[in-house]
Design a protein around this motif. Structure first.
Motif, short mmCIF file in Angstrom:
data_model
loop_
_atom_site.label_atom_id
_atom_site.label_comp_id
_atom_site.label_asym_id
_atom_site.label_seq_id
_atom_site.Cartn_x
_atom_site.Cartn_y
_atom_site.Cartn_z
N MET A 1 -12.81 35.90 -2.66
CA MET A 1 -12.38 35.94 -4.06
C MET A 1 -11.18 35.00 -4.23
SD MET A 1 -10.70 39.07 -6.21
CE MET A 1 -12.08 39.96 -6.86
N VAL A 2 -11.35 33.99 -5.04
CA VAL A 2 -10.27 33.07 -5.36
C VAL A 2 -9.78 33.42 -6.75
CG1 VAL A 2 -9.64 30.68 -5.67
CG2 VAL A 2 -11.35 31.29 -3.97
N ILE A 3 -8.49 33.48 -6.92
CA ILE A 3 -7.96 33.99 -8.18
C ILE A 3 -6.52 33.49 -8.32
CG2 ILE A 3 -7.04 36.09 -7.16
CD1 ILE A 3 -7.94 37.63 -9.57
N ALA A 4 -6.03 33.46 -9.53
CA ALA A 4 -4.61 33.17 -9.75
C ALA A 4 -4.16 34.01 -10.93
CB ALA A 4 -4.40 31.70 -10.04
N GLU A 5 -2.97 34.52 -10.86
CA GLU A 5 -2.53 35.44 -11.90
C GLU A 5 -1.30 34.96 -12.64
OE1 GLU A 5 -3.17 39.27 -12.31
OE2 GLU A 5 -4.07 39.76 -10.39
N SER A 6 -0.85 33.73 -12.44
CA SER A 6 0.44 33.38 -13.02
C SER A 6 0.45 32.03 -13.72
CB SER A 6 1.50 33.40 -11.93
OG SER A 6 1.17 32.44 -10.96
N ILE A 7 -0.69 31.44 -13.96
CA ILE A 7 -0.69 30.09 -14.52
C ILE A 7 -0.97 30.13 -16.01
CG2 ILE A 7 -1.76 27.84 -14.39
CD1 ILE A 7 -2.61 28.69 -11.51
N ILE A 96 -7.42 33.60 3.10
CA ILE A 96 -7.05 32.47 2.24
C ILE A 96 -6.02 32.92 1.22
CG2 ILE A 96 -9.19 31.14 2.47
CD1 ILE A 96 -10.13 32.48 -0.14
N GLU A 97 -5.31 31.94 0.70
CA GLU A 97 -4.42 32.19 -0.43
C GLU A 97 -5.24 32.19 -1.71
OE1 GLU A 97 -1.45 33.12 -0.31
OE2 GLU A 97 -0.78 32.56 1.70
N PRO A 98 -4.82 32.82 -2.78
CA PRO A 98 -3.63 33.68 -2.80
C PRO A 98 -3.91 35.03 -2.16
CG PRO A 98 -4.71 33.73 -4.93
CD PRO A 98 -5.49 32.76 -4.08
N ARG A 99 -2.82 35.74 -1.87
CA ARG A 99 -2.91 37.10 -1.32
C ARG A 99 -3.47 37.09 0.11
NH1 ARG A 99 -2.89 39.37 -6.67
NH2 ARG A 99 -1.77 37.75 -7.76
N TYR A 100 -3.08 36.07 0.87
CA TYR A 100 -3.46 36.01 2.28
C TYR A 100 -3.06 37.31 2.97
CZ TYR A 100 -3.78 34.39 7.12
OH TYR A 100 -4.09 34.26 8.44
N GLU A 127 -18.47 36.66 2.58
CA GLU A 127 -17.13 37.12 2.97
C GLU A 127 -17.16 38.17 4.07
OE1 GLU A 127 -14.64 38.02 -0.36
OE2 GLU A 127 -14.82 35.98 -1.12
N ALA A 128 -18.20 38.99 4.08
CA ALA A 128 -18.23 40.08 5.06
C ALA A 128 -19.41 39.98 6.03
CB ALA A 128 -18.31 41.42 4.33
N GLY A 129 -20.39 39.15 5.72
CA GLY A 129 -21.61 39.15 6.53
C GLY A 129 -22.30 40.50 6.48
N ALA A 130 -22.20 41.15 5.32
CA ALA A 130 -22.73 42.51 5.18
C ALA A 130 -24.11 42.48 4.52
CB ALA A 130 -21.77 43.36 4.35
N PRO A 164 -17.81 38.58 9.36
CA PRO A 164 -16.98 37.96 8.32
C PRO A 164 -17.03 36.43 8.36
CG PRO A 164 -15.77 39.67 9.50
CD PRO A 164 -17.03 39.45 10.26
N GLY A 165 -16.96 35.85 7.16
CA GLY A 165 -16.93 34.40 7.04
C GLY A 165 -15.51 33.86 7.15
N GLU A 166 -15.39 32.56 6.87
CA GLU A 166 -14.10 31.87 7.08
C GLU A 166 -13.00 32.38 6.16
OE1 GLU A 166 -14.62 27.71 6.64
OE2 GLU A 166 -15.78 27.48 8.49
N GLU A 167 -13.38 32.97 5.02
CA GLU A 167 -12.36 33.41 4.07
C GLU A 167 -11.82 34.81 4.39
OE1 GLU A 167 -13.75 32.98 0.07
OE2 GLU A 167 -14.15 30.84 0.29
N THR A 168 -12.33 35.40 5.45
CA THR A 168 -12.02 36.80 5.75
C THR A 168 -11.48 36.95 7.17
OG1 THR A 168 -13.78 37.49 4.26
CG2 THR A 168 -13.03 39.12 5.86
N LEU A 169 -10.30 37.58 7.29
CA LEU A 169 -9.73 37.85 8.61
C LEU A 169 -10.46 39.00 9.28
CD1 LEU A 169 -5.93 37.72 7.67
CD2 LEU A 169 -7.20 36.00 8.98
N GLU A 170 -10.88 39.98 8.46
CA GLU A 170 -11.42 41.21 9.01
C GLU A 170 -12.21 41.92 7.92
OE1 GLU A 170 -9.57 45.32 11.04
OE2 GLU A 170 -8.25 43.79 10.22
N ALA A 171 -13.36 42.45 8.27
CA ALA A 171 -14.14 43.29 7.34
C ALA A 171 -14.25 44.66 7.95
CB ALA A 171 -15.53 42.69 7.12
N ARG A 172 -13.88 45.70 7.17
CA ARG A 172 -13.75 47.03 7.76
C ARG A 172 -14.14 48.10 6.77
NH1 ARG A 172 -8.00 49.11 9.52
NH2 ARG A 172 -8.85 51.13 8.87
N LEU A 173 -14.58 49.24 7.28
CA LEU A 173 -14.89 50.39 6.43
C LEU A 173 -13.68 51.31 6.34
CD1 LEU A 173 -18.45 51.18 7.84
CD2 LEU A 173 -17.89 50.26 5.57
#
Lengths: 218, 218
Positions: A1-7, A96-100, A127-130, A164-173
């Motif tokens: 999820m790519v997002i920005a909240e301040s622009i 990934i940024e934002p919210r790494y 993102e999760a390979g789910a 998990p794909g490249e944008e995800t450090l960890e996928a967990r339940l």
């Protein structure tokens, strides 16, 4: 999820100023977060554009005086899933940024030529390979200060194994008691999860459409 | 409501071809209908772009080799209302192409910085000059072959008097038996109306999310 909240967007700036503004559009910072680079030049003919209200329109647009092209900007849809295995929910820790490093429901920008459900399922896979079975659209949330609409489908996990794909450090339940509420990446994720755990007590999951107005408190 | 139903997208072309294509993007016809002019030049720096898959991505994008900007294209949201006065529904006869002269629910492209409900209400005001009380989101319809999502809110008309805008030849109330089914502009409008009249028999209007796949038969 790519997002920005301040622009601040061009339209927001324009609405608070004059309706006809002939200043050149300058939107520089964090363009990659918005997926919206600065509109300095006409995408069709390459000449510079100016910002003004076209005839018959009511809002300022980026207009090319050379070829006549009007460049519209419209909100983007972000789709994802709230995918469940037994009593647990799938979350992804952002690589990934934002919210790494913070946790999110798997979600991302809808692509052209997709349906909303296809976008949600693709993002969950990327993102999760789910592997999931899609259920109904559950939340649809307008986030007007960033010109986005976020939609989350409920889904059933077909396996508790992820890739998990490249944008995800960890996928967990996560069971409800384990949800890292203070480390969630986005308010749309938080509110979708809150609705889910409340609705789960009743076993009834009505579709919910609502808005999140303004940036989060700092 | 501005819409196009027959323009193949760059992504569709790319998905059926090689994943890495270095041909220059050429999308000419009917750009104004799509609100998407050809992407020949970088909007940020004005240099020509090429179409290729960026590193870490899986789909071809229009990329600038000069400043590095990647130009994403995403689906657009169209919002409108199914507004009711007594047992009658508000329809607008289109004064613009495509589908000039055909009837539609008032609807149009969502603008940046709006919520989905604000967009639906604004379009109803612009196209019909109708004063309404907004009710719930009723249908959300993916139309992937034109990369659009159409959403219709139910609404209550506060008056049977209208003041159509420039995009509308006529705004009128129709009882169910009077609906001009053969002169409706868009399938999303037709299916929303069909669901509405069926649901009205029960007095229960559940949210409905579905897809319309492929162009209409000619």
């Amino acid at each position: 999820m790519v997002i920005a909240e301040s622009i601040p967007t061009l339209l927001q700036q324009a609405r608070t100023g004059t309706h006809i503004c002939r200043i050149k559009c300058v939107m520089t910072s964090s363009a990659s977060l918005m997926q919206t680079p600065a509109q300095n030049f006409c995408r069709q003919c390459g000449q510079t554009v100016e910002t003004r209200v076209p005839p018959g329109d009511s809002l300022p647009r980026q207009c090319c005086n050379h070829c006549g092209t009007i460049h519209y900007e419209n909100p983007k849809m972000v789709l994802g899933t709230l995918a469940v295995w037994e009593d647990k929910v799938l979350l992804c820790r952002r690589a990934i940024e934002p919210r790494y490093g913070l946790w999110t429901l798997p979600a991302g920008f809808m692509e052209n030529s997709e349906t909303t459900a296809e976008a949600a399922q693709r993002e969950t896979d990327e993102e999760a390979g789910a592997q999931i079975e899609m259920l109904d659209l559950y939340t649809l949330i307008s986030v007007p200060h960033i010109s986005q609409i976020h939609g989350f489908y409920r889904a059933r996990l077909l396996s508790p194994d992820f890739n998990p794909g490249e944008e995800t450090l960890e996928a967990r339940l996560f069971a409800e008691a384990e949800i890292p509420w203070e480390e969630l990446a986005f308010r749309t994720v938080r509110q979708t999860l809150q609705h889910y755990f409340a609705d789960r007590k009743t076993g009834h999951y009505p579709f919910r459409s609502f808005d999140i107005i303004g940036p989060p408190p700092k």
